[in-house]
Write a protein that holds these residues in place. Structure first.
Motif, short mmCIF file in Angstrom:
data_model
loop_
_atom_site.label_atom_id
_atom_site.label_comp_id
_atom_site.label_asym_id
_atom_site.label_seq_id
_atom_site.Cartn_x
_atom_site.Cartn_y
_atom_site.Cartn_z
N ALA A 97 113.93 -83.43 63.37
CA ALA A 97 113.13 -84.20 63.28
C ALA A 97 111.87 -84.43 63.67
O ALA A 97 111.29 -84.87 64.64
N ILE A 141 109.16 -88.25 56.78
CA ILE A 141 109.07 -89.70 56.83
C ILE A 141 108.05 -89.98 56.37
O ILE A 141 107.22 -90.10 56.29
N GLU A 190 109.33 -86.08 61.66
CA GLU A 190 108.57 -86.85 61.11
C GLU A 190 107.05 -86.70 60.40
O GLU A 190 106.74 -86.79 59.41
N THR A 191 106.54 -86.31 61.64
CA THR A 191 104.83 -86.98 61.29
C THR A 191 104.25 -85.61 62.52
O THR A 191 104.95 -85.46 63.49
#
Length: 414
Positions: free
Chosen positions: A313, A359, A315-316
């Motif tokens: 995970a 994301i 995401e950024t």
């Protein structure tokens, strides 16, 4: 036992029931791990509470290639953007024929019909399934019980748009969901001619809960505000896996949990128990794992137990953006460290053994940051999984923008 849900009494006793997993309306659908594990746990719980006959009508059951059929439904336009909505799963006409077999007496008459409703933006198909039940059983409609993520996160919406003041429709009380949460999934329901093939995989939930409250996630509301991570024993999890292997021939298992690695020792115990039994299986964690929780011992055992790949995970890569999402626990440095450990444990970059979630689509998003994250993740692990943001009711971001959503007149499906 008697439960009270939304002002209505719900009597649980020896009876017959249908369980329905509705089709869905969406622009796309990834069906590889689509088993309605909550509904399958309810089935096990019902059997323990004296229910005699159960039948599952899983409209999203996959074929031998792990896909579902679909057909065009409508086109949605927003400004200069045009998207095609499809109906995934059984056509409602097929479900209607199966319901008629029960209404006409060909198969047992159900006193109850349990309907799961997963994503909040899929609520319309739940409504359509319930309308279909009323159509097929016009004179003596079974009691309809609705559970799942949608009615849990949006109970008022469900009462207004699904139950509509009809005493025959009940939102399943949280007590029942909590009691059923640790039950094994009942895969015997797929031994029905309507499916043609039994599942090739099983979903396992060994823990529930997460101590964090990331801004885009609604798990805290789904868990009634409980930040505690609750576990099943390693033996119980391994027993379920072994039974599904021996009785159903299943060799692929997916762990669906709020935070799989949070309680490290419990997860290591689970892996040890699986390894002790010597079962040659494949395990997956498609919802992703936190990079900061990875260490060499844990990944080594995951590899030995049968994890062919992992999903990180990410995401950024922008730590400031992550903090604005209330994700202080995740940084790019921790991701890099996790990738190094994974490589040392035999997970290869560029071979879909190492994957990173990225994301995009959040309010106020920095487009350059998204591009930078995708390029960086591709360089580090090779496989990037883009995750389109959805404003989920019950999440912090949804609450921050709820006035705007209402002003625009957007309903959940929009």
């Amino acid at each position: 036992m008697i439960y009270r849900g939304q002002g209505k009494n719900l009597l649980i006793g020896a009876r017959n029931a249908l369980l329905i997993n509705p089709p869905i309306y969406d622009t796309q659908y990834w069906a590889r791990w689509s088993q309605p594990h909550g509904l399958l746990k309810i089935a096990t719980w019902l059997r323990t509470n004296g229910y005699e006959k159960l039948r599952l009508l899983d409209c999203l059951a996959t074929n031998e290639t792990r896909k579902v059929s679909f057909r065009h439904r409508q086109v949605i336009e927003r400004g200069n953007v045009q998207r095609r909505i499809c109906e995934y799963g059984w056509p409602l006409e097929k479900l209607k024929l199966e319901l008629k077999r029960h209404a006409t007496g060909e198969l047992f008459y159900p006193e109850e019909i349990w309907v799961t409703s997963i994503m909040t933006y899929w609520w319309e198909s739940t409504r359509d399934v319930i309308d279909l039940v009323f159509e097929v059983f016009p004179d003596n409609t079974p009691r309809i019980l609705i559970g799942g993520i949608y009615p849990t996160l949006c109970p008022v919406h469900a009462e207004d748009n699904i139950a509509r003041g009809d005493d025959r429709v009940v939102i399943v009380p949280g007590e029942i969901c909590n009691e059923a949460a640790n039950s094994w999934t009942d895969l015997s329901l797929y031994r029905d001619p309507v499916y043609g093939t039994c599942p090739q995989y099983a979903i396992i939930t060994g823990s529930r809960g997460c101590p964090f409250n990331c801004a885009y996630c609604a798990q805290l509301k789904l868990n009634n505000g409980n930040r505690q991570v609750r576990h099943r024993s390693a033996t119980d999890v391994a027993d379920e896996i072994e039974l599904k292997f021996t009785d159903y021939g299943i060799r692929e298992f997916a762990f669906y949990e709020d935070n799989l690695l949070f309680s490290r020792e419990e997860f290591l115990d689970r892996l040890d128990e699986i390894l002790r039994r010597g079962l040659k299986l494949r395990f997956y964690a498609p919802e992703g794992i936190e990079p900061r929780l990875i260490d060499k011992e844990l990944l080594t055992k995951m590899r030995q137990a049968g994890f062919p790949k992992i999903h990180l995970a990410l995401e950024t890569i922008d730590n400031e953006i992550a903090r604005s999402w209330n994700r202080q626990q995740t940084t790019i440095e921790k991701f890099d460290r996790a990738v190094e450990i994974a490589r040392a444990c035999g997970f290869k970059s560029g071979a879909e053994e190492l994957n990173a979630f990225v994301i995009f689509g959040l309010p106020g998003e920095d487009l350059q940051a998204v591009v930078n994250t995708a390029i960086y993740a591709s360089h580090q692990v090779g496989s990037v999984v883009p995750m389109l943001f959805t404003p989920v009711p019950g999440s912090l971001i949804y609450e921050q923008h709820e006035d705007y959503i209402r002003t625009c007149g957007f309903d959940l499906q929009e």
